[in-house]
Design a protein around this motif. Structure first.
Motif, short mmCIF file in Angstrom:
data_model
loop_
_atom_site.label_atom_id
_atom_site.label_comp_id
_atom_site.label_asym_id
_atom_site.label_seq_id
_atom_site.Cartn_x
_atom_site.Cartn_y
_atom_site.Cartn_z
N ARG A 112 9.18 18.78 -4.67
CA ARG A 112 8.28 18.67 -3.31
C ARG A 112 7.08 19.17 -3.67
O ARG A 112 6.23 18.56 -2.87
CB ARG A 112 9.19 19.53 -2.39
CG ARG A 112 8.82 19.11 -0.89
CD ARG A 112 9.63 20.11 0.11
NE ARG A 112 11.21 20.12 -0.17
CZ ARG A 112 11.68 18.73 0.51
NH1 ARG A 112 11.25 18.10 1.40
NH2 ARG A 112 13.00 18.61 0.38
N GLU A 113 6.91 20.29 -4.16
CA GLU A 113 5.55 21.03 -4.46
C GLU A 113 4.73 20.08 -5.37
O GLU A 113 3.42 19.83 -5.09
CB GLU A 113 5.70 22.53 -4.97
CG GLU A 113 4.43 23.06 -5.48
CD GLU A 113 3.78 23.59 -4.16
OE1 GLU A 113 2.41 24.00 -4.13
OE2 GLU A 113 4.32 23.93 -2.98
N TYR A 120 0.56 13.40 -2.46
CA TYR A 120 1.72 12.66 -1.57
C TYR A 120 1.80 13.48 -0.23
O TYR A 120 2.72 14.36 -0.19
CB TYR A 120 2.99 12.65 -2.25
CG TYR A 120 2.81 11.72 -3.47
CD1 TYR A 120 3.20 10.21 -3.50
CD2 TYR A 120 2.45 12.03 -4.79
CE1 TYR A 120 2.90 9.56 -4.42
CE2 TYR A 120 2.37 11.30 -5.83
CZ TYR A 120 2.78 10.07 -5.87
OH TYR A 120 2.50 9.00 -6.77
N GLU A 121 1.21 13.01 0.83
CA GLU A 121 1.22 13.83 2.04
C GLU A 121 2.23 13.08 3.07
O GLU A 121 2.63 11.99 3.11
CB GLU A 121 -0.29 13.79 2.69
CG GLU A 121 -1.40 14.36 1.84
CD GLU A 121 -1.11 15.86 1.64
OE1 GLU A 121 -0.35 16.21 2.56
OE2 GLU A 121 -1.79 16.57 0.82
N THR A 122 2.99 14.03 3.94
CA THR A 122 3.79 13.53 4.95
C THR A 122 3.03 12.86 5.97
O THR A 122 2.01 13.47 6.46
CB THR A 122 4.56 14.55 5.42
OG1 THR A 122 5.42 15.28 4.28
CG2 THR A 122 5.75 14.20 6.44
N GLN A 123 3.59 11.74 6.31
CA GLN A 123 2.70 10.93 7.37
C GLN A 123 3.50 11.14 8.88
O GLN A 123 4.71 11.63 8.88
CB GLN A 123 2.67 9.46 7.03
CG GLN A 123 2.13 8.94 6.09
CD GLN A 123 0.67 9.56 5.84
OE1 GLN A 123 -0.04 9.44 6.83
NE2 GLN A 123 0.36 10.19 4.57
N PRO A 124 2.90 11.36 9.84
CA PRO A 124 3.43 11.51 10.99
C PRO A 124 4.82 10.72 11.44
O PRO A 124 5.72 11.33 11.93
CB PRO A 124 2.50 11.14 12.35
CG PRO A 124 0.90 11.13 11.30
CD PRO A 124 1.34 10.82 10.26
N ASP A 125 4.87 9.57 11.07
CA ASP A 125 5.99 8.72 11.35
C ASP A 125 7.01 8.81 10.28
O ASP A 125 8.03 8.08 10.20
CB ASP A 125 5.72 7.50 11.84
CG ASP A 125 5.02 6.69 10.68
OD1 ASP A 125 4.47 7.39 9.78
OD2 ASP A 125 4.86 5.42 10.75
N ASP A 126 6.86 9.70 9.15
CA ASP A 126 7.83 9.91 8.20
C ASP A 126 9.24 10.22 8.48
O ASP A 126 9.21 10.96 9.48
CB ASP A 126 7.12 10.79 7.12
CG ASP A 126 6.21 9.80 6.24
OD1 ASP A 126 6.27 8.58 6.24
OD2 ASP A 126 5.39 10.37 5.27
N ILE A 127 10.14 9.75 7.63
CA ILE A 127 11.50 10.34 7.74
C ILE A 127 11.56 11.67 6.88
O ILE A 127 10.45 11.60 5.98
CB ILE A 127 12.65 9.28 7.06
CG1 ILE A 127 12.17 8.80 5.82
CG2 ILE A 127 12.66 8.16 8.29
CD1 ILE A 127 13.18 7.88 5.15
N ARG A 135 8.31 9.10 -2.15
CA ARG A 135 7.33 8.30 -2.54
C ARG A 135 6.80 8.88 -4.02
O ARG A 135 6.49 7.77 -5.01
CB ARG A 135 6.17 8.17 -1.70
CG ARG A 135 6.43 7.49 -0.53
CD ARG A 135 5.13 7.31 0.19
NE ARG A 135 4.53 8.52 0.94
CZ ARG A 135 4.96 8.64 2.13
NH1 ARG A 135 5.79 7.96 2.95
NH2 ARG A 135 4.49 9.94 2.84
N PHE A 136 6.84 9.89 -4.19
CA PHE A 136 6.35 10.64 -5.49
C PHE A 136 7.29 10.26 -6.48
O PHE A 136 6.88 9.75 -7.75
CB PHE A 136 6.29 11.96 -5.21
CG PHE A 136 6.31 12.90 -6.73
CD1 PHE A 136 5.37 12.62 -7.83
CD2 PHE A 136 6.87 13.77 -7.01
CE1 PHE A 136 5.08 13.17 -9.06
CE2 PHE A 136 7.16 14.52 -8.11
CZ PHE A 136 6.05 14.28 -9.08
#
Length: 915
Positions: A294-295, A302-309, A316-317
């Motif tokens: 995760r880190e 690889y950023e978390t998007q607002p509509d991401d699960i 994705r990474f």
């Protein structure tokens, strides 16, 4: 040759080393005070790493940075070589291995060789010892070899040592020795012997990593698709072509520009991951554990998007990592084969060279490989892209010549909608699925070289797609192909003992391509949001119809795609001893054809999802559900269709067993009387074989009186789980009923590190508890060690006699569970047939989970009548049939209170550290 071109990177300069005091270099403490704190070199090394990390943040290419660190270490070693006056000896200092290639991550091994023409003198050896001590003291951990030429000759008979010698780079010292390492390898190893040794090493390395790129916690250096797969290309080619860099192979015509670009990009991607692994851990760490994924995903952008699960960014990474790894392993395999075919094979004796025979106008078979007849085959005849794979199945060919693979990669990019709509191409694709011979190997090659993803674009979307959990062991594309491989195993006599029933069913299914298509589409809609079963059904039906299949066949493939989880969920999460549950399942399935296909697909799917998921207990559940459903669907007049019929059938089967075995210790009348006392529920839950086992144990056990009777001892018996494998233990407990039985039993199992797979808690008409458990014994000693059995029995007896709140053991949460957030979800459903509530629990599979649940049940005065225990990776999904202590349903208020108490208890983790 390696050069230091790092002008655009600022690296802190190496501190100037002071002049030595005197010339007696065997006395190296003259500057003392711990060498003036080692002249600031430890701080310099730390600063160099920091400079490199900051440069990466500024966007400097990682290739420049691994070279820059190698240059910095070059400068340090040369300075210390001179400072210890080794420049006045006949020694030569070489960088070897990755350092020899000029590739050093923050904490990579610094491989060096000190080579001498002859044996090393004592006074020189003392200087070397002081140099090594200095390197350790300043924080560098050298992997140092000190050898004479003769020593090198002896050591290089090992191919691993020979590999390091191929990558030596002279740093300083005796220039006469510069070409000695390479010369030693050429002297000891022929091209063929060295190639075969490195390929054998690679195969052994693959086996250590499950022979797949798609491990949950991959080693980015040694696993398939790791950096080692790039290194092996250099090892087997450089000595023949006399080159030092991978790009030189392009100029030699061995490697194409595109292949080099692909390897270059993939290697840089892995180097960047490796940099962050080293930075996070402060050591030479190459395993991409859950602890770091995760880190590292965040650091790599690889950023978390607002509509991401949840976990979308890390998934994705890892998807990009797996695609990169597959690309590397594919190119490595192809290029090493290319080397064999173009360099080694032509020099083989005539009797060892592969023979060539034509298969048709477009293809030849060369040895055990298929090859195009000329380089324009795919361009002039696009249908041959699919025809080639069909021929491989028909002629039993698993491998493809490298020249053909290169042409295939180019041709695959031309597969578009027009190609997919061509009826000839559609017929060839279906013919490939009907041809079962080497189907897994053929589809694997289709996937790796772009054919499958271009022919079915939706399959390309799930290539490399993973789920950040412990349950789904492989990416979606790898899982799908593994599923198809397991389907083929159902026809292999080698695996018949593992899958006797499902193999027999699969071999009777004539249209096996129906199952192959269901396998290909069952997870194809994952990662898009929405219900992947329903989306997959739609796409499966459309694909089948456009490929000329009948509506009935298309609907069957679609139905299997939509309901591929139905059987596993029913078997694992519902009480399949309840006729209503089985009847409902049978109604959903509809007919025996659907049932046969679904059973085969489900068993293959479970095995391909996670090898640890399939065990004897799950096999038993699936087999039991299949058999009961099949009887209903076939309208078997002797099949039980309700509770009364099932009870009668079980008693009848048990009596038949009683009459067919030697039972000197059992009287038929006593048996029947006992069975009347045990009650109907018992015969609904237990199978005939276990009934007979329990009956004999009860009748041979001293009568159990009141709890106040000192001579009253509960009956506790154990045996192996008999259905398919010996990985489980059955425990049967017969004692007077009491309110804390489930809680204290779970606590004892937890204390002895026994995992519960299933629990049946039954109260007989005489108010006796008949509890059956299926356990997994991690140590494997419970049945083999009499002391362990006696310990378990005594602990249970002691716990039953002292009905206090059981003491829970303190256990740390394992490392692999710490990185998953599994919300605790509790729901209730009222079962009218049993007049009980079914409590469903989903939570983190933490240590002592059932013991904690049992403790809450005890505190809330809840009676447990049955339990179904299911562990899916990091998630526990358990079901409990519960009532109050008077066997009455629980009120809404009590259910809410129970839910709150369980949520609170399970949210308190035993320890934030791990073992």
């Amino acid at each position: 040759m390696f050069t230091c071109d790092v002008a655009s990177i600022y690296l802190t300069p190496l501190p100037t080393l002071p002049a030595r005091q005197g010339s007696n270099t065997t006395d190296l403490d003259a500057t003392s005070a711990t060498e003036k704190s080692l002249f600031g070199l430890p701080q310099w090394l730390i600063q160099i790493n920091d400079d490199i990390s900051r440069a990466l943040e500024r966007g400097v290419n990682i290739r420049q940075l691994v070279a820059a660190r190698a240059c910095a270490i070059d400068e340090l070693l040369i300075a210390l070589f001179n400072w210890f006056e080794l420049d006045k000896t006949d020694l030569a200092l070489f960088a070897t291995g990755g350092y020899g290639r000029g590739e050093l991550s923050l904490y990579s091994d610094v491989d060096i060789l000190l080579l001498a023409p002859n044996d090393i003198a004592v006074e020189v050896s003392a200087k070397i010892d002081s140099l090594v001590a200095m390197l350790w003291d300043i924080g560098l951990e050298p992997a140092l070899a000190v050898r004479s030429i003769d020593d090198c000759l002896a050591a290089a008979q090992n191919h691993t040592v020979a590999s390091t010698l191929l990558e030596t780079r002279l740093l300083i010292g005796n220039e006469v020795l510069q070409n000695i390492p390479d010369g030693i390898v050429n002297k000891l190893w022929s091209q063929r012997d060295f190639f075969e040794a490195k390929i054998a090493e690679a195969k052994a390395r693959y086996i250590q990593h499950n022979a797949t790129e798609f491990n949950l916690e991959p080693n980015i250096k040694t696993a398939p698709g790791g950096l080692r797969d790039i290194h092996i290309i250099g090892w087997v080619t450089k000595r023949y072509f006399r080159v030092g860099k991978l790009y030189d192979l392009v100029q030699q015509g061995f490697l194409t520009e595109k292949e080099f670009d692909e390897l270059n990009f993939a290697e840089s991607y892995l180097w960047q991951i490796r940099h962050y692994l080293h930075e996070l851990t402060g050591r030479n760490e190459n395993k991409l554990l859950f602890d770091y994924q995760r880190e590292i995903a965040q650091r790599m952008g690889y950023e978390t998007q607002p509509d991401d699960i949840p976990n979308a960014a890390v998934e994705r990474f890892m998807r990009d990592y797996y695609r990169c790894a597959m690309q590397i392993s594919t190119l490595s395999e192809m290029l090493t084969n290319h080397y064999y075919e173009t360099i080694i094979e032509p020099s083989l004796p005539d009797n060892e060279r592969p023979t060539k025979r034509p298969l048709n106008a477009h293809f030849n078979q060369i040895g055990d490989q298929i090859a195009i007849a000329h380089h324009r085959v795919f361009a002039q005849h696009p249908e041959t892209i699919l025809e080639m794979f069909l021929l491989m199945g028909q002629y039993g060919i698993k491998k493809v010549r490298t020249r053909t693979l290169r042409a295939l990669k180019v041709a695959a990019r031309g597969i578009d909608q027009t190609y997919r709509d061509n009826p000839e191409h559609q017929a060839l694709f279906l013919a490939n699925l009907k041809e079962q011979n080497y189907l897994f190997q053929r589809l694997r090659a289709m996937n790796r070289y772009g054919v499958l993803g271009n022919y079915i674009p939706a399959f390309a979307q799930v290539t490399g797609l993973m789920q950040f959990d412990l349950f789904h062991r492989y990416t979606v594309d790898a899982h799908t192909l593994f599923l198809i491989r397991i389907l083929h195993r159902f026809t292999d006599a080698q695996y018949y003992e593992d899958f006797p029933l499902v193999s027999a069913i699969f071999q009777r299914i004539e249209r096996k391509e129906i199952l192959v298509l269901a396998a290909m589409f069952h997870d194809i809609a994952k990662g898009r949001g929405g219900n992947h079963n329903q989306l997959g059904e739609t796409e499966a039906i459309e694909f089948c119809l456009t490929h000329g299949m009948s509506s009935a066949d298309a609907q069957l493939v679609g139905w299997l795609t939509r309901h591929h989880l139905l059987m596993s969920k029913t078997a694992q999460k519902k009480d399949i001893s309840d006729p209503e549950v089985v009847t409902h399942f049978a109604n959903l399935v509809g007919n025996v054809t659907h049932l046969n296909h679904l059973y085969v697909l489900t068993v293959a799917d479970m095995n391909a999802t996670n090898p640890q998921l399939w065990n004897s207990w799950r096999a038993t559940l699936m087999k039991q559900l299949y058999a009961q459903t099949r009887r209903i669907l076939r309208a078997d007049i002797d099949a039980p269709t309700n509770r009364h019929d099932m009870i009668s059938a079980t008693r009848k089967q048990a009596l038949t067993l009683l009459d067919n075995v030697d039972n000197q210790h059992m009287d038929r009348e006593e048996v029947l009387q006992l069975w009347d006392d045990l009650g109907d529920e018992y015969f609904l839950k237990e199978i005939a074989e276990d009934v007979l086992w329990h009956t004999e144990a009860i009748l041979n056990h001293p009568p159990i009186g009141h709890a106040s009777n000192a001579e009253s001892t509960p009956l506790i018996v154990l045996r192996e789980h008999r259905e398919l494998a010996l990985d489980a233990v059955q425990v049967f407990v017969y004692t007077q009923n009491q309110t804390n039985l489930f809680a204290v039993t779970m606590a004892v199992f937890d204390q002895m590190n026994l995992d519960v797979l299933d629990a049946r808690i039954i109260t007989a008409t005489r108010d006796f508890a008949l509890d059956s458990y299926v356990l997994l014994d991690h140590s494997g000693t419970l049945l083999a060690d009499e002391d362990s059995q006696q310990e378990l029995k005594q602990r249970l007896v002691d716990a039953f006699k002292n009905p206090t709140t059981p003491k829970l053991t303190h256990k740390r949460i394992p490392r692999h569970l710490r990185h998953f957030e599994v919300p605790t979800i509790i729901s209730f459903e009222f079962n009218e047939a049993s007049d009980q509530h079914i409590m469903s629990l989903q939570t983190l599979d933490q240590p002592g989970l059932l013991a904690r649940v049992g403790q809450v049940f005890l505190q809330q005065k809840i009676e447990v009548h049955a339990a179904r225990i299911t562990t899916l990776g990091e998630r526990a999904e358990d079901m409990f049939y519960i009532s109050d202590q008077q066997d009455k349903p629980l009120s809404t208020l009590r259910l809410e209170t129970l839910k709150a108490a369980l949520t609170t208890s399970l949210s308190i983790r035993t320890d934030s550290s791990y073992s």
